[in-house]
Design a protein around this motif. Structure first.
Motif, short mmCIF file in Angstrom:
data_model
loop_
_atom_site.label_atom_id
_atom_site.label_comp_id
_atom_site.label_asym_id
_atom_site.label_seq_id
_atom_site.Cartn_x
_atom_site.Cartn_y
_atom_site.Cartn_z
N PHE A 116 43.03 50.83 49.61
CA PHE A 116 42.55 49.47 49.33
C PHE A 116 41.65 49.44 48.11
N GLN A 117 40.94 50.53 47.86
CA GLN A 117 39.95 50.54 46.79
C GLN A 117 40.57 50.68 45.40
N ILE A 118 41.82 51.13 45.30
CA ILE A 118 42.40 51.37 43.97
C ILE A 118 43.77 50.72 43.74
N ASN A 121 44.22 56.21 58.09
CA ASN A 121 43.45 54.96 58.26
C ASN A 121 42.15 55.01 57.48
N HIS A 122 42.20 54.48 56.26
CA HIS A 122 40.96 54.29 55.50
C HIS A 122 40.64 52.79 55.52
N TRP A 123 40.66 52.20 56.75
CA TRP A 123 40.07 50.90 57.09
C TRP A 123 40.95 49.68 56.93
N ASP A 124 42.11 49.79 56.25
CA ASP A 124 42.90 48.58 55.96
C ASP A 124 43.92 48.30 57.05
N HIS A 175 41.78 59.37 60.84
CA HIS A 175 40.87 58.29 60.45
C HIS A 175 39.85 58.75 59.43
N ASN A 176 39.44 57.81 58.58
CA ASN A 176 38.28 58.01 57.73
C ASN A 176 37.09 57.27 58.34
N GLU A 177 36.06 58.01 58.72
CA GLU A 177 34.78 57.43 59.12
C GLU A 177 34.87 56.39 60.23
N PRO A 178 35.31 56.82 61.43
CA PRO A 178 35.37 55.85 62.53
C PRO A 178 34.02 55.18 62.83
N TYR A 208 29.66 63.20 52.87
CA TYR A 208 28.20 63.27 52.78
C TYR A 208 27.68 62.59 51.52
N TYR A 209 26.74 61.69 51.70
CA TYR A 209 26.11 61.03 50.56
C TYR A 209 24.61 61.22 50.54
N SER A 210 23.97 61.17 51.73
CA SER A 210 22.51 61.25 51.77
C SER A 210 22.05 61.69 53.15
N GLY A 217 20.89 52.85 46.35
CA GLY A 217 19.60 52.98 47.03
C GLY A 217 19.55 54.17 47.96
N TRP A 218 20.56 55.04 47.88
CA TRP A 218 20.63 56.22 48.76
C TRP A 218 19.88 57.38 48.11
N GLU A 219 19.07 58.10 48.93
CA GLU A 219 18.29 59.23 48.43
C GLU A 219 19.19 60.39 48.01
N THR A 270 34.99 66.12 52.36
CA THR A 270 36.09 65.25 51.93
C THR A 270 35.62 64.11 51.03
N GLU A 271 34.30 63.86 51.02
CA GLU A 271 33.72 62.94 50.04
C GLU A 271 32.31 63.37 49.73
N ASN A 272 31.99 63.34 48.44
CA ASN A 272 30.61 63.51 48.00
C ASN A 272 30.54 63.00 46.56
N VAL A 320 35.51 65.29 45.33
CA VAL A 320 34.59 64.34 44.70
C VAL A 320 34.98 62.91 45.07
N TRP A 321 34.02 62.12 45.51
CA TRP A 321 34.20 60.67 45.60
C TRP A 321 33.51 60.05 44.40
N SER A 322 34.24 59.50 43.45
CA SER A 322 35.67 59.26 43.56
C SER A 322 36.32 59.58 42.23
N PHE A 373 36.96 49.52 43.96
CA PHE A 373 36.42 48.46 44.82
C PHE A 373 35.51 49.08 45.88
N GLU A 374 34.20 48.94 45.68
CA GLU A 374 33.25 49.58 46.59
C GLU A 374 32.90 48.63 47.74
N TRP A 375 33.93 48.23 48.49
CA TRP A 375 33.76 47.45 49.73
C TRP A 375 32.83 46.26 49.55
N ALA A 376 31.81 46.12 50.36
CA ALA A 376 30.94 44.93 50.29
C ALA A 376 30.20 44.83 48.95
N ARG A 428 29.64 51.76 40.75
CA ARG A 428 30.66 52.65 40.18
C ARG A 428 30.45 54.08 40.65
N PHE A 429 31.41 54.58 41.45
CA PHE A 429 31.37 55.94 41.99
C PHE A 429 32.28 56.90 41.20
N GLY A 430 33.04 56.40 40.22
CA GLY A 430 34.05 57.23 39.59
C GLY A 430 33.48 58.33 38.70
C1 PNW Z 1 32.43 55.86 52.37
N1 PNW Z 1 27.04 53.68 55.24
O1 PNW Z 1 31.93 54.67 52.86
C2 PNW Z 1 33.92 55.60 52.25
O2 PNW Z 1 34.73 56.57 52.86
C3 PNW Z 1 34.38 55.31 50.86
O3 PNW Z 1 35.54 54.53 50.91
C4 PNW Z 1 33.26 54.66 50.07
O4 PNW Z 1 33.68 54.19 48.82
C5 PNW Z 1 32.16 55.70 49.93
O5 PNW Z 1 31.74 56.18 51.20
C6 PNW Z 1 30.93 55.20 49.19
O6 PNW Z 1 30.30 54.17 49.86
C7 PNW Z 1 30.69 54.50 53.43
O7 PNW Z 1 26.41 52.64 54.91
C8 PNW Z 1 30.08 53.28 53.26
O8 PNW Z 1 26.56 54.48 56.11
C9 PNW Z 1 28.88 53.02 53.86
C10 PNW Z 1 28.27 53.97 54.64
C11 PNW Z 1 28.88 55.20 54.83
C12 PNW Z 1 30.09 55.46 54.22
#
Ligand code: PNW
Length: 450
Positions: free
Chosen positions: A25-27, A126-129, A170-173, A299-301, A324-326, A352-354, A399-401, A406-409, A415-417
């Motif tokens: 959905f994002q690309i 299933n990446h949410w769509d 699934h991605n991130e249930p 993993y992001y933070s 705003g993530w540490e 699988t994502e960072n 690497v994400w991404s 399209f970064e969802w909300a 920009r994560f690219g």
């Molecule tokens: C993940 N949170 O989403 C997704 O797998 C990706 O599609 C997305 O682009 C990426 O991380 C960056 O956001 C998340 O708020 C979105 O805890 C939000 C959260 C966690 C993961």
């Protein structure tokens, strides 16, 4: 090799997979082309105020039309694998009726293109769509959706399962259940704690049953699931904050890992949910606990828990990304080490994502100078190396991404690219971080690059 000096000082196994990741959905764009049906994200984007810049996925990165050039790009960056997801409503418009040959053919030629370039395909189902037509009859809250998902998994397994390296159900249930059904900031935008708990159970059940169905096909692909995980630290050493951290870890990590590997939900979280705990039928827990080959970790933070919710990342002193993530690479080492300690049954772990959202600085030379992203990748890859040194069985890092997308909300504002996308022209420009990643991978594995 330049650009990732901290990471380069670490040791990685020879078969460790270096990859880039995206989701459909994002690309893809092409929201209603060639028989694709609407997904819940197509619908959610039309809800006023749902998306920061009022954008949608109709066009996105036009990957549906540009996939060949995008695969060339991935190859040019030295990636050994490409993690992408399949749009369920592109291959079955309503999630229930006839299969859409055009959609299946798209993903088959994508996989063939990945393999032809000497790379491996890592598929997410299933990446949410979710198909909107399934949401109309209750979506993941409806137990019948479990059966539809198993049918979908089998169809993909039969069509491309013999030529992909890996299939994640699934991605991130947690995100689907919590952000989609309790907090309501992601599709389908609902705010119902009891429903969210039931959704999480149906996601896990559909995972286990899909794995069983895919196993029966005797595919070479490894089978697993991708979770969003963070180590949760108490903000202070008080018993109250420590208890809060334990509960938050229960909701995020043990709620998924315990059913997957130990066959039960964590009792403390069940107690916390009380009457909102999910309905579980006989045999469900055994179905969920199918043996799998890997767990993917996004993993992001880090997470910080305080009993009075007083912790504020803005005053923590750590650098923050544009989300705003540490920025806290030690959290990735802690997470992987603790995950392996608590769940040795999870045979192999992948990151699988960072990655991170950062402002792009376009130089006079036309290049995109994203030194903060390069530094983020450097220190986090080094953190994975530290986990490996402590005995964690790591399979790869993704690497994400690949692309700004399209970064969802947050829409297209964040920009994560590692590759910049000019949305007016769809021109792709590898950022400095992409070149650093390429040089790093080349430097690690000179024999694998010709
Ligand atoms: C993940 N949170 O989403 C997704 O797998 C990706 O599609 C997305 O682009 C990426 O991380 C960056 O956001 C998340 O708020 C979105 O805890 C939000 C959260 C966690 C993961």
């Amino acid at each position: 090799p330049g650009g990732l000096p901290t990471a380069a000082a670490r040791q990685f196994p020879a078969d460790f997979v270096w990859a880039v990741a995206t989701s459909a959905f994002q690309i893809e764009g092409a929201a209603d082309r060639d028989g694709k049906g609407p997904s819940i994200w197509d619908t959610f984007c039309r809800q006023p105020g749902a998306i920061a810049d009022n954008s949608h996925g109709d066009i996105a990165c036009e990957h549906y039309d540009r996939w060949e050039a995008d695969l060339d790009l991935i190859q040019s960056l030295g990636a050994q694998a490409y993690r992408f997801s399949i749009s369920w409503p592109r291959v079955r418009a309503t999630g229930d009726g006839p299969w859409n040959e055009a959609g299946l053919a798209f993903y088959e030629k994508l996989v063939d293109g990945i393999n032809a370039r000497g790379m491996k395909a890592y598929v997410t189902l299933n990446h949410w769509d979710l198909p909107q037509a399934l949401q109309d009859i209750g979506g993941w809250g409806n137990r019948a959706t479990v059966d539809r998902f198993v049918e979908y998994a089998e169809a993909i397994g039969r069509r491309i399962g013999h030529k992909v390296a890996s299939i994640a159900t699934h991605n991130e249930p947690w995100v689907v259940a919590q952000l989609g059904h309790e907090v309501g900031i992601f599709a389908p935008g609902l705010k119902d704690r009891r429903l969210a708990a039931q959704v999480s159970h149906h996601l896990l059940l559909s995972h286990g049953r899909a794995v069983r169905r895919l196993r029966a096909l005797e595919l070479p692909a490894s089978l697993g699931i991708v979770l969003n995980l963070s180590p949760i630290y108490p903000a202070t050493d008080t018993p109250e904050d420590r208890a809060k951290a334990r509960l938050e870890d229960g909701k995020l990590r043990r709620w998924y890992m315990d059913p997957l590997f130990k066959g039960h939900y964590p009792q403390d979280v069940l107690d916390h949910l009380g009457d909102d705990a999910p309905q579980v039928e006989d045999g469900d827990m055994a179905d969920i606990q199918q043996p799998i080959d890997f767990v993917g970790v996004n993993y992001y933070s880090r997470g910080m828990a305080s009993a009075d919710n007083s912790f504020d990342s803005k005053t923590s002193g750590l650098p923050l990304t544009a989300m705003g993530w540490e920025v806290y690479p030690q959290g990735l080492t802690d997470l992987l080490v603790w995950l392996h300690r608590d769940y040795p049954e999870a045979k192999r772990l992948y990151v699988t994502e960072n990655g991170g959202a950062f402002p792009d600085v376009v130089g006079a030379d036309g290049r995109v100078h994203d030194a903060d992203r390069t530094s983020y990748l450097d220190t986090h890859i080094a953190a994975v190396g530290d986990a490996i040194a402590q005995g964690v069985p790591m399979g790869g890092y993704m690497v994400w991404s690949l692309l700004d997308n399209f970064e969802w909300a947050s829409g297209y504002e964040k920009r994560f690219g590692i590759v910049h996308v000019d949305y007016a022209t769809q021109k792709r420009t590898p950022k400095d971080s992409a070149l650093a990643f390429r040089d790093f991978v080349r430097g690690l594995k000179p024999a694998a690059q010709d």
